[in-house]
Design a protein around this motif. Structure first.
Motif, PDB file in Angstrom:
ATOM      1  N   PRO A   8     -19.401 -59.211  40.262  1.00 51.48           N
ATOM      2  CA  PRO A   8     -20.515 -59.347  39.396  1.00 51.48           C
ATOM      3  C   PRO A   8     -20.286 -58.201  38.223  1.00 51.48           C
ATOM      4  N   LEU A   9     -20.949 -58.360  37.140  1.00 51.40           N
ATOM      5  CA  LEU A   9     -20.789 -57.379  35.971  1.00 51.40           C
ATOM      6  C   LEU A   9     -21.776 -56.142  36.517  1.00 51.40           C
ATOM      7  N   PHE A  10     -22.764 -56.263  37.306  1.00 55.80           N
ATOM      8  CA  PHE A  10     -23.448 -54.811  37.635  1.00 55.80           C
ATOM      9  C   PHE A  10     -23.593 -55.117  38.923  1.00 55.80           C
ATOM     10  N   LEU A  11     -23.764 -53.983  39.695  1.00 54.55           N
ATOM     11  CA  LEU A  11     -23.828 -53.885  41.144  1.00 54.55           C
ATOM     12  C   LEU A  11     -24.444 -52.604  41.437  1.00 54.55           C
ATOM     13  N   SER A  12     -25.735 -52.792  42.084  1.00 57.26           N
ATOM     14  CA  SER A  12     -26.278 -51.553  42.738  1.00 57.26           C
ATOM     15  C   SER A  12     -26.476 -51.753  44.251  1.00 57.26           C
ATOM     16  N   MET A  13     -25.911 -50.607  45.022  1.00 59.66           N
ATOM     17  CA  MET A  13     -25.691 -50.736  46.466  1.00 59.66           C
ATOM     18  C   MET A  13     -26.243 -49.430  46.902  1.00 59.66           C
ATOM     19  N   GLN A  14     -26.444 -49.576  48.281  1.00 55.94           N
ATOM     20  CA  GLN A  14     -26.913 -48.230  49.025  1.00 55.94           C
ATOM     21  C   GLN A  14     -25.572 -47.591  49.348  1.00 55.94           C
ATOM     22  N   GLU A  15     -25.485 -46.201  49.638  1.00 55.04           N
ATOM     23  CA  GLU A  15     -24.627 -45.532  50.175  1.00 55.04           C
ATOM     24  C   GLU A  15     -24.440 -46.220  51.609  1.00 55.04           C
ATOM     25  N   GLY A  16     -22.966 -46.089  52.160  1.00 51.62           N
ATOM     26  CA  GLY A  16     -22.659 -46.554  53.382  1.00 51.62           C
ATOM     27  C   GLY A  16     -22.438 -47.923  53.561  1.00 51.62           C
ATOM     28  N   LYS A  17     -22.604 -48.726  52.612  1.00 49.70           N
ATOM     29  CA  LYS A  17     -22.509 -50.160  52.732  1.00 49.70           C
ATOM     30  C   LYS A  17     -21.138 -50.445  52.030  1.00 49.70           C
ATOM     31  N   ASN A  18     -20.718 -51.855  52.294  1.00 49.23           N
ATOM     32  CA  ASN A  18     -19.339 -52.316  51.861  1.00 49.23           C
ATOM     33  C   ASN A  18     -19.761 -53.534  51.065  1.00 49.23           C
ATOM     34  N   TYR A  19     -18.801 -53.317  49.821  1.00 51.54           N
ATOM     35  CA  TYR A  19     -18.969 -54.440  49.120  1.00 51.54           C
ATOM     36  C   TYR A  19     -17.573 -54.854  48.311  1.00 51.54           C
ATOM     37  N   THR A  20     -17.481 -55.967  47.671  1.00 52.71           N
ATOM     38  CA  THR A  20     -16.252 -56.467  46.870  1.00 52.71           C
ATOM     39  C   THR A  20     -16.407 -56.872  45.403  1.00 52.71           C
ATOM     40  N   ILE A  21     -15.592 -56.387  44.722  1.00 48.31           N
ATOM     41  CA  ILE A  21     -15.484 -56.715  43.191  1.00 48.31           C
ATOM     42  C   ILE A  21     -14.514 -57.803  43.065  1.00 48.31           C
ATOM     43  N   TYR A  22     -14.613 -59.049  42.341  1.00 50.34           N
ATOM     44  CA  TYR A  22     -13.810 -59.928  42.097  1.00 50.34           C
ATOM     45  C   TYR A  22     -13.301 -60.020  40.807  1.00 50.34           C
ATOM     46  N   TRP A  93       0.002 -60.759  30.994  1.00 52.49           N
ATOM     47  CA  TRP A  93       0.297 -62.278  30.951  1.00 52.49           C
ATOM     48  C   TRP A  93       1.680 -62.390  30.776  1.00 52.49           C
ATOM     49  N   ASN A  94       2.503 -62.905  31.748  1.00 54.11           N
ATOM     50  CA  ASN A  94       3.613 -63.133  31.896  1.00 54.11           C
ATOM     51  C   ASN A  94       4.251 -63.715  30.472  1.00 54.11           C
ATOM     52  N   ARG A  95       3.744 -64.401  29.806  1.00 56.26           N
ATOM     53  CA  ARG A  95       4.012 -65.108  28.497  1.00 56.26           C
ATOM     54  C   ARG A  95       4.698 -64.033  27.531  1.00 56.26           C
ATOM     55  N   ASP A  96       3.889 -63.113  27.349  1.00 59.95           N
ATOM     56  CA  ASP A  96       4.333 -61.974  26.141  1.00 59.95           C
ATOM     57  C   ASP A  96       3.844 -60.645  26.429  1.00 59.95           C
ATOM     58  N   ASP A  97       3.453 -60.348  27.733  1.00 58.48           N
ATOM     59  CA  ASP A  97       3.104 -59.003  28.430  1.00 58.48           C
ATOM     60  C   ASP A  97       2.147 -58.490  27.568  1.00 58.48           C
ATOM     61  N   LYS A  98       0.987 -59.166  27.384  1.00 57.98           N
ATOM     62  CA  LYS A  98      -0.252 -58.515  26.348  1.00 57.98           C
ATOM     63  C   LYS A  98      -1.007 -58.275  27.738  1.00 57.98           C
ATOM     64  N   ILE A  99      -1.764 -57.125  27.694  1.00 61.49           N
ATOM     65  CA  ILE A  99      -2.338 -56.747  28.877  1.00 61.49           C
ATOM     66  C   ILE A  99      -4.112 -56.964  28.573  1.00 61.49           C
ATOM     67  N   ILE A 100      -4.861 -57.898  29.332  1.00 66.51           N
ATOM     68  CA  ILE A 100      -6.054 -58.309  28.944  1.00 66.51           C
ATOM     69  C   ILE A 100      -6.761 -57.762  30.042  1.00 66.51           C
ATOM     70  N   PHE A 101      -8.251 -57.077  29.574  1.00 69.26           N
ATOM     71  CA  PHE A 101      -9.031 -56.576  30.624  1.00 69.26           C
ATOM     72  C   PHE A 101     -10.392 -57.411  30.725  1.00 69.26           C
ATOM     73  N   GLY A 102     -10.766 -57.285  31.789  1.00 65.54           N
ATOM     74  CA  GLY A 102     -12.099 -58.003  32.336  1.00 65.54           C
ATOM     75  C   GLY A 102     -13.206 -57.319  31.856  1.00 65.54           C
ATOM     76  N   LYS A 103     -14.383 -57.710  31.818  1.00 60.79           N
ATOM     77  CA  LYS A 103     -15.821 -56.867  31.208  1.00 60.79           C
ATOM     78  C   LYS A 103     -16.173 -55.931  31.738  1.00 60.79           C
ATOM     79  N   GLY A 104     -15.404 -55.455  33.150  1.00 61.52           N
ATOM     80  CA  GLY A 104     -16.111 -54.417  33.887  1.00 61.52           C
ATOM     81  C   GLY A 104     -16.832 -54.769  34.734  1.00 61.52           C
ATOM     82  N   THR A 105     -17.250 -54.014  36.121  1.00 59.44           N
ATOM     83  CA  THR A 105     -18.211 -54.067  36.656  1.00 59.44           C
ATOM     84  C   THR A 105     -18.779 -52.578  36.971  1.00 59.44           C
ATOM     85  N   ARG A 106     -20.066 -52.636  36.463  1.00 61.54           N
ATOM     86  CA  ARG A 106     -20.605 -51.350  36.358  1.00 61.54           C
ATOM     87  C   ARG A 106     -21.252 -51.086  37.868  1.00 61.54           C
TER      88      ARG A 106
END
Lengths: 111, 111
Positions: A8-22, A93-106
């Motif tokens: 997700p782009l934003f994630l609010s979670m409790q301490e002690g919990k597990n979560y995954t960013i994709y 990117w394999n084609r020209d080695d530019k490095i592209i970022f995602g929008k971030g997960t807060r």
């Protein structure tokens, strides 16, 4: 064109919990990075994943890469408040080695 | 430790001015990058360079140019600043497949 999508782009979670960013990306790449950014600060490198099946772990964070699915995950185990930050994935990117970022997960971890 | 230094932390310029953002790295890295960071948009690649006097366009090069006369220095130039170029500008450097090392950023305001 290389596109990188995080969710997700934003994630609010409790301490002690597990979560995954994709992190999904649109074209062939064999190099993926995860970064952390604290408010008002610059980006800090967390992990570099260079091959299919690569897995890296540091403390409560574990990152993995599946180049066939064009997917990386950042898994948080038993979250603690100190992990509150914005997390970015970035793909070379394999084609020209530019490095592209995602929008971030807060990530906001509630005590 | 790699040090990437951006010359200004905060900059205020007027519309139409020519603006120079300077970035210097001290680790003999071949690769250097300029990104802009805007809320909700993540980091967007403006230009990058893999060697002295070489430059490649990123995803949003319009309105910008770059100069790399020496290996350690990568300058971003706004030919005629506009208000939509108000942003946080981040410079980064890397060696081969290593993670990007970021500077502290320059927050540019164009009025």
């Amino acid at each position: 064109e290389l596109k990188v999508e995080q969710n997700p782009l934003f994630l609010s979670m409790q301490e002690g919990k597990n979560y995954t960013i994709y992190c999904n990306y649109s074209t062939t790449s064999d190099r993926l990075y995860w970064y952390r950014q604290d408010p008002g600060k610059s980006l800090e490198s967390l992990f570099v994943l260079l091959s299919n099946g690569a897995v890296k772990q540091e403390g409560r964070l574990m990152a993995s890469l599946d180049t066939k699915a064009r997917l990386s995950t950042l898994h948080i185990t038993a979250a603690v408040h100190d992990l509150s930050a914005t997390y970015f994935c970035a793909v070379a990117w394999n084609r020209d080695d530019k490095i592209i970022f995602g929008k971030g997960t807060r990530l906001h971890i509630l005590p | 430790d790699v040090k990437v230094t951006q010359s200004s932390r905060y900059l205020v310029k007027r519309t139409g001015e020519k603006v120079f953002l300077e970035c210097v790295q001290d680790m003999d890295h071949e690769n250097m990058f300029w990104y802009r960071q805007d809320p909700g948009l993540g980091l967007r690649l403006i230009y990058f360079s893999y060697d002295v006097k070489m430059k490649e366009k990123g995803d949003i090069p319009e309105g910008y140019s770059v100069s790399r006369e020496k290996k350690e220095r990568f300058s971003l130039i706004l030919e005629s600043a506009s208000t939509n170029q108000t942003s946080m500008y981040l410079c980064a450097s890397s060696l081969d497949q290593s993670p990007l090392h970021f500077g502290n950023g320059t927050r540019l305001t164009v009025t």
